[in-house]
Design a protein around this motif. Structure first.
Motif, PDB file in Angstrom:
ATOM      1  N   ALA A  54       0.349  -1.443   0.338  1.00 41.97           N
ATOM      2  CA  ALA A  54      -0.239  -0.173  -0.155  1.00 41.97           C
ATOM      3  C   ALA A  54       0.778   1.623  -0.057  1.00 41.97           C
ATOM      4  O   ALA A  54       1.092   2.034  -0.502  1.00 41.97           O
ATOM      5  CB  ALA A  54      -0.772   0.244   1.350  1.00 41.97           C
ATOM      6  N   LYS A  55       1.826   1.214   0.950  1.00 40.22           N
ATOM      7  CA  LYS A  55       2.755   2.455   0.764  1.00 40.22           C
ATOM      8  C   LYS A  55       3.206   2.643  -0.724  1.00 40.22           C
ATOM      9  O   LYS A  55       3.818   3.527  -0.828  1.00 40.22           O
ATOM     10  CB  LYS A  55       3.219   2.188   2.051  1.00 40.22           C
ATOM     11  CG  LYS A  55       4.250   3.554   2.031  1.00 40.22           C
ATOM     12  CD  LYS A  55       4.393   4.739   2.496  1.00 40.22           C
ATOM     13  CE  LYS A  55       5.292   5.804   2.905  1.00 40.22           C
ATOM     14  NZ  LYS A  55       6.270   5.406   3.687  1.00 40.22           N
ATOM     15  N   TRP A  60      -4.984   6.177   2.649  1.00 36.43           N
ATOM     16  CA  TRP A  60      -5.265   5.611   3.564  1.00 36.43           C
ATOM     17  C   TRP A  60      -6.151   4.625   4.115  1.00 36.43           C
ATOM     18  O   TRP A  60      -4.972   5.249   4.723  1.00 36.43           O
ATOM     19  CB  TRP A  60      -4.330   4.091   2.088  1.00 36.43           C
ATOM     20  CG  TRP A  60      -3.488   3.610   2.233  1.00 36.43           C
ATOM     21  CD1 TRP A  60      -3.131   2.101   3.275  1.00 36.43           C
ATOM     22  CD2 TRP A  60      -2.137   4.656   2.349  1.00 36.43           C
ATOM     23  NE1 TRP A  60      -0.990   2.516   3.048  1.00 36.43           N
ATOM     24  CE2 TRP A  60      -0.849   3.441   3.243  1.00 36.43           C
ATOM     25  CE3 TRP A  60      -2.109   5.771   2.039  1.00 36.43           C
ATOM     26  CZ2 TRP A  60      -0.326   4.087   3.420  1.00 36.43           C
ATOM     27  CZ3 TRP A  60      -0.062   5.472   2.169  1.00 36.43           C
ATOM     28  CH2 TRP A  60       0.639   4.860   2.652  1.00 36.43           C
ATOM     29  N   SER A  61      -6.932   3.709   4.212  1.00 36.46           N
ATOM     30  CA  SER A  61      -6.888   2.819   5.516  1.00 36.46           C
ATOM     31  C   SER A  61      -5.898   1.411   5.532  1.00 36.46           C
ATOM     32  O   SER A  61      -6.570   1.026   3.841  1.00 36.46           O
ATOM     33  CB  SER A  61      -8.402   2.942   5.374  1.00 36.46           C
ATOM     34  OG  SER A  61      -8.748   2.367   7.001  1.00 36.46           O
ATOM     35  N   ILE A  62      -5.831   1.133   6.864  1.00 37.36           N
ATOM     36  CA  ILE A  62      -5.495  -0.089   6.821  1.00 37.36           C
ATOM     37  C   ILE A  62      -5.956  -0.592   8.305  1.00 37.36           C
ATOM     38  O   ILE A  62      -5.205   0.272   9.233  1.00 37.36           O
ATOM     39  CB  ILE A  62      -4.143  -0.346   7.107  1.00 37.36           C
ATOM     40  CG1 ILE A  62      -3.127  -0.210   5.306  1.00 37.36           C
ATOM     41  CG2 ILE A  62      -3.265  -2.294   7.451  1.00 37.36           C
ATOM     42  CD1 ILE A  62      -1.514  -0.035   5.528  1.00 37.36           C
ATOM     43  N   LYS A  63      -7.072  -1.777   7.968  1.00 34.74           N
ATOM     44  CA  LYS A  63      -7.144  -1.772   9.604  1.00 34.74           C
ATOM     45  C   LYS A  63      -7.866  -1.149  10.453  1.00 34.74           C
ATOM     46  O   LYS A  63      -8.058  -0.743  11.129  1.00 34.74           O
ATOM     47  CB  LYS A  63      -6.704  -3.090  10.645  1.00 34.74           C
ATOM     48  CG  LYS A  63      -5.815  -3.935  10.023  1.00 34.74           C
ATOM     49  CD  LYS A  63      -5.516  -4.964  10.857  1.00 34.74           C
ATOM     50  CE  LYS A  63      -5.470  -5.032  12.237  1.00 34.74           C
ATOM     51  NZ  LYS A  63      -4.953  -6.425  12.563  1.00 34.74           N
ATOM     52  N   ARG A  93      -3.878   5.622   6.760  1.00 35.37           N
ATOM     53  CA  ARG A  93      -2.005   6.688   6.591  1.00 35.37           C
ATOM     54  C   ARG A  93      -1.896   7.207   5.361  1.00 35.37           C
ATOM     55  O   ARG A  93      -2.536   7.327   4.901  1.00 35.37           O
ATOM     56  CB  ARG A  93      -1.230   4.724   6.454  1.00 35.37           C
ATOM     57  CG  ARG A  93      -1.303   4.017   7.192  1.00 35.37           C
ATOM     58  CD  ARG A  93      -0.798   3.915   8.543  1.00 35.37           C
ATOM     59  NE  ARG A  93      -1.202   2.857   8.859  1.00 35.37           N
ATOM     60  CZ  ARG A  93      -0.663   1.177   9.688  1.00 35.37           C
ATOM     61  NH1 ARG A  93       0.318   1.289   8.849  1.00 35.37           N
ATOM     62  NH2 ARG A  93      -1.066   1.000  10.284  1.00 35.37           N
ATOM     63  N   SER A  94      -0.751   8.197   5.637  1.00 35.74           N
ATOM     64  CA  SER A  94      -0.285   8.922   4.859  1.00 35.74           C
ATOM     65  C   SER A  94       0.724   9.267   4.653  1.00 35.74           C
ATOM     66  O   SER A  94       1.917   8.951   4.881  1.00 35.74           O
ATOM     67  CB  SER A  94      -1.334  10.354   5.322  1.00 35.74           C
ATOM     68  OG  SER A  94      -0.310  10.352   6.168  1.00 35.74           O
ATOM     69  N   THR A  95       0.975   9.701   3.001  1.00 34.12           N
ATOM     70  CA  THR A  95       2.370  10.051   2.695  1.00 34.12           C
ATOM     71  C   THR A  95       2.546  11.306   1.779  1.00 34.12           C
ATOM     72  O   THR A  95       0.927  11.083   1.519  1.00 34.12           O
ATOM     73  CB  THR A  95       2.554   8.913   2.020  1.00 34.12           C
ATOM     74  OG1 THR A  95       4.735   9.407   1.576  1.00 34.12           O
ATOM     75  CG2 THR A  95       2.564   8.528   0.579  1.00 34.12           C
ATOM     76  N   SER A  96       3.330  12.212   1.791  1.00 33.59           N
ATOM     77  CA  SER A  96       2.897  13.231   0.305  1.00 33.59           C
ATOM     78  C   SER A  96       4.334  14.067   0.180  1.00 33.59           C
ATOM     79  O   SER A  96       5.412  13.384   0.760  1.00 33.59           O
ATOM     80  CB  SER A  96       2.123  14.714   1.608  1.00 33.59           C
ATOM     81  OG  SER A  96       3.600  14.705   2.780  1.00 33.59           O
ATOM     82  N   VAL A  97       4.074  15.076  -0.571  1.00 32.69           N
ATOM     83  CA  VAL A  97       5.172  15.060  -1.378  1.00 32.69           C
ATOM     84  C   VAL A  97       5.873  16.592  -1.714  1.00 32.69           C
ATOM     85  O   VAL A  97       4.252  16.905  -2.136  1.00 32.69           O
ATOM     86  CB  VAL A  97       5.642  14.239  -2.148  1.00 32.69           C
ATOM     87  CG1 VAL A  97       5.052  15.007  -3.408  1.00 32.69           C
ATOM     88  CG2 VAL A  97       7.305  14.692  -3.135  1.00 32.69           C
ATOM     89  N   LEU A  98       6.343  17.399  -1.021  1.00 32.13           N
ATOM     90  CA  LEU A  98       6.161  19.016  -1.653  1.00 32.13           C
ATOM     91  C   LEU A  98       6.678  19.144  -2.848  1.00 32.13           C
ATOM     92  O   LEU A  98       8.375  18.778  -2.789  1.00 32.13           O
ATOM     93  CB  LEU A  98       6.368  19.600  -0.311  1.00 32.13           C
ATOM     94  CG  LEU A  98       5.702  19.853   0.549  1.00 32.13           C
ATOM     95  CD1 LEU A  98       6.673  20.578   2.104  1.00 32.13           C
ATOM     96  CD2 LEU A  98       4.611  20.708   0.198  1.00 32.13           C
ATOM     97  N   SER A  99       6.340  20.149  -3.439  1.00 28.54           N
ATOM     98  CA  SER A  99       7.422  20.135  -4.464  1.00 28.54           C
ATOM     99  C   SER A  99       8.245  22.372  -5.297  1.00 28.54           C
ATOM    100  O   SER A  99       5.826  22.964  -5.175  1.00 28.54           O
ATOM    101  CB  SER A  99       7.882  19.965  -6.102  1.00 28.54           C
ATOM    102  OG  SER A  99       8.149  20.404  -6.857  1.00 28.54           O
ATOM    103  N   ASP A 100       8.141  22.881  -5.076  1.00 24.39           N
ATOM    104  CA  ASP A 100       8.553  24.615  -5.323  1.00 24.39           C
ATOM    105  C   ASP A 100       8.516  24.549  -6.931  1.00 24.39           C
ATOM    106  O   ASP A 100       9.065  24.122  -7.751  1.00 24.39           O
ATOM    107  CB  ASP A 100       9.432  24.804  -4.904  1.00 24.39           C
ATOM    108  CG  ASP A 100       9.303  25.420  -3.440  1.00 24.39           C
ATOM    109  OD1 ASP A 100       7.824  25.161  -3.035  1.00 24.39           O
ATOM    110  OD2 ASP A 100      10.210  25.293  -2.551  1.00 24.39           O
ATOM    111  N   ILE A 101       7.343  25.150  -8.059  1.00 15.92           N
ATOM    112  CA  ILE A 101       7.333  25.851  -9.453  1.00 15.92           C
ATOM    113  C   ILE A 101       8.037  26.791  -9.631  1.00 15.92           C
ATOM    114  O   ILE A 101       7.060  27.778  -9.332  1.00 15.92           O
ATOM    115  CB  ILE A 101       6.303  24.918  -9.648  1.00 15.92           C
ATOM    116  CG1 ILE A 101       6.126  23.228  -9.412  1.00 15.92           C
ATOM    117  CG2 ILE A 101       6.063  25.076 -11.161  1.00 15.92           C
ATOM    118  CD1 ILE A 101       5.038  22.123  -9.537  1.00 15.92           C
ATOM    119  N   ALA A 102       8.975  27.119  -9.705  1.00 21.62           N
ATOM    120  CA  ALA A 102       9.027  28.282 -10.095  1.00 21.62           C
ATOM    121  C   ALA A 102       8.967  29.054 -11.548  1.00 21.62           C
ATOM    122  O   ALA A 102       8.845  28.008 -12.977  1.00 21.62           O
ATOM    123  CB  ALA A 102      10.765  28.490 -10.239  1.00 21.62           C
TER     124      ALA A 102
END
Length: 583
Positions: free
Chosen positions: A50-51, A134-137, A141-150
């Motif tokens: 899942a991750k 997403w969900s486990i039992k 759970r979560s994951t994220s990403v950051l990005s700068d766009i110039a």
């Protein structure tokens, strides 16, 4: 003949029941351990799968955004606007995910912040956050990403203006991580975006499309909520109203929020006179006795074949009012013919047993109270919360007995809890005014106290509140303590309302100095039904059963200048007096 004796060893026998049970238990433990390890390995594989899927999805979304032209990097209903959905539901490898995308302009400190920006453009680049959950039992759970766009070349904002929101608390300090939601249903596409304030309690939305009716709502878990309000029939003059954004300009708004509190409202009946009395109709009010009897409405010595017994005694039931306010008097009537004695004494519960009240507090108590009534109003209700009467009867003549005809302890009791009292409450924060310019309060509610005479109002915000009775109430407000209620953030406040049956005309007087109640002040009201009263610990007095008309109220208190005021009594009237200290 030689007898042969055979001896058999038990070690040659088969397995016993105990052996079987132990063996089975060991095998079961091994099996459960292997099953648990297998189950854990399956869950670990699923969690990793899942991750991995989530990481793939956020990476794919971010790469898609990077391929867009700079001016197209924005979300549907967001600021800046674009074609990227703010929320998407995606299924990958049988696992459902929620993908959220947040895009905001960022003011880079390298060329100055805000008004100090070198080129006056606070939208230096765009920051993109893509998050997958997403969900486990039943665990999220979560994951994220950051990005700068110039932007390519010189920074710019493609049209629109800037919407800036500042959030502060009751002490005017910045509130970080407050959620600011911006909604505008009049634009196409509709704007609906949320973001959080920075450590300075601020957030800016450069590139907001020009338009009016921007709705702003500020919230934080455990905090009050602040927002703008629409103009409608119920609130034709909102404050603050929805915000307009003008191209090339900054529209700034400030909102105050703070931690929520609770308020306990208690309702009571006024202090009333009460008493314990016994006229000796029977023995139901006698706690203990010896050689005494009740006959013909009197307490007297018991008798035997030789006549009246020489000595006897009796204790009354204990007098322990639950809401004791003050003791008043001991009253009694006795009949002691020549050669007899009837002595009355006052006892109290000392924590272990009933003991005589010392003569230092009640004169002659040890030898017998001399004359009825006996003043006991000065007794401490803390030390003497439980009293009991004692009668000692003696006779030197077997043909004659002393008698106690009746006895009584009077006291003041209250305030007593009163159930099912309706009350109104509103704060001083105003969100607008009606067509007649009357204020519309942010908090304006009605409640009813419960069976215990209490109502707890949870999640109430900091403010100064006014509490009163509705016009339809059968009660009149006798005392409100405190008279002015200030609820501070993250607190448990309380207020008591003492009410009584409503009369046609009444007057409640509140006496204060420097915002604090003045107790022990003498208040005199002229005219029929008036008189003199002493202010309570809450600095208030109440006159009921009055006639309407003009009167004079005078107030005196040591250390203060005398106060006098002409008042008109009509219906439920009130007056507030601010005393001036003597120089």
């Amino acid at each position: 003949m030689v007898k042969q004796t055979h001896t058999y060893s038990t070690s040659q026998r088969g397995m016993t029941l105990v052996d079987v049970v132990v063996g089975t238990a060991i095998m079961l433990m091994v099996f459960l351990g292997l099953f648990g390890a297998f189950k854990l390995s399956i869950e670990l594989v699923f969690s990793t799968k899942a991750k991995t899927g989530a990481v793939f999805l956020v990476g794919e979304k971010l790469e898609h955004i990077r391929l867009l032209a700079y001016d197209s990097v924005g979300t549907v209903g967001g600021i800046p606007q674009g074609s990227i959905p703010q929320t998407e539901e995606v299924v990958l490898n049988g696992i459902p995910y929620t993908i959220r995308t947040l895009i905001q302009y960022v003011d880079d400190p390298a060329d100055g912040l805000g008004e100090e920006d070198e080129n006056g453009i606070v939208a230096d680049y765009k920051r993109v956050k893509v998050e997958a959950t997403w969900s486990i039992k039943e665990s999220i759970r979560s994951t994220s990403v950051l990005s700068d766009i110039a932007p390519v070349g010189v920074e710019s904002v493609s049209g629109g203006g800037t919407l800036k929101v500042n959030v502060f608390n009751a002490q005017a300090s910045a509130v970080a991580q407050a959620t600011v939601r911006i909604v505008n249903n009049t634009l196409n596409p509709i704007v609906d975006v949320s973001a959080q304030t920075n450590d300075s309690g601020s957030i800016s939305f450069p590139g907001a499309l020009e338009g009016s009716e921007y709705e702003i709502t500020v919230s934080k878990a455990g905090y009050s909520t602040a927002r703008t309000y629409a103009t409608d029939a119920g609130n034709p003059n909102p404050s603050p109203g929805h915000v307009a954004v003008i191209s090339g300009q900054t529209s700034a708004m400030s909102f105050g929020i703070d931690q929520l509190s609770s308020l306990l409202v208690s309702t009571f009946e006024p202090i009333r006179d009460n008493s314990f009395s016994d006229s000796f109709i029977d023995t139901s009010k006698i706690a203990e006795s010896s050689n005494t009897t009740v006959s013909e409405g009197d307490l007297m010595l018991a008798s035997d074949e030789d006549g009246f017994i020489p000595f006897g005694y009796a204790f009354s039931n204990s007098v322990e009012p639950e809401y004791l306010h003050a003791w008043d008097e001991v009253r009694f009537s006795t009949d002691a013919p020549e050669g007899t004695v009837a002595s009355i004494h006052l006892y109290y519960w000392d924590g272990e047993a009933y003991s005589l009240v010392p003569d230092s507090d009640v004169s002659n108590n040890s030898t017998g109270l001399l004359k009825s009534p006996v003043d006991i109003s000065f007794l401490s209700t803390e030390t003497y919360s439980d009293l009991q009467l004692y009668a000692g009867l003696e006779s030197a003549d077997s043909l004659v007995t002393a008698r106690v005809l009746d006895w009584e302890i009077t006291y003041e009791e209250g305030p007593l809890p009163l159930a099912d009292v309706a009350f109104d409450i509103h704060g001083e924060k105003i969100i607008g005014s009606d067509s007649e310019e009357a204020p519309i309060y942010k908090f304006d509610e009605s409640f009813v106290t419960g069976s215990a005479g209490e109502r707890n109002i949870s999640d109430i915000e900091w403010d100064t509140y006014v509490i009163g009775l509705p016009p339809s109430s059968p009660y009149a407000l006798v005392e409100r303590c405190p008279n002015t209620l200030v609820v501070t953030p993250n607190s448990n406040s309380s207020i008591s309302l003492t009410v009584d049956t409503k009369t046609t005309h009444s007057l409640r007087a509140v006496v204060a100095f420097a915002g604090d109640p003045v107790s022990g002040a003498t208040v005199t009201l002229s005219g029929a039904g008036g008189g003199t009263q002493t202010t309570s610990t809450c600095g208030q007095v109440y006159f009921s059963g009055l006639t309407s008309g003009d009167r004079t109220i005078t107030i005196n208190k040591t250390g203060f200048e005398p106060y006098s005021e002409n008042v008109t009594v009509s219906g439920e009237s009130s007056v507030s007096a601010i005393l001036i200290p003597v120089e």
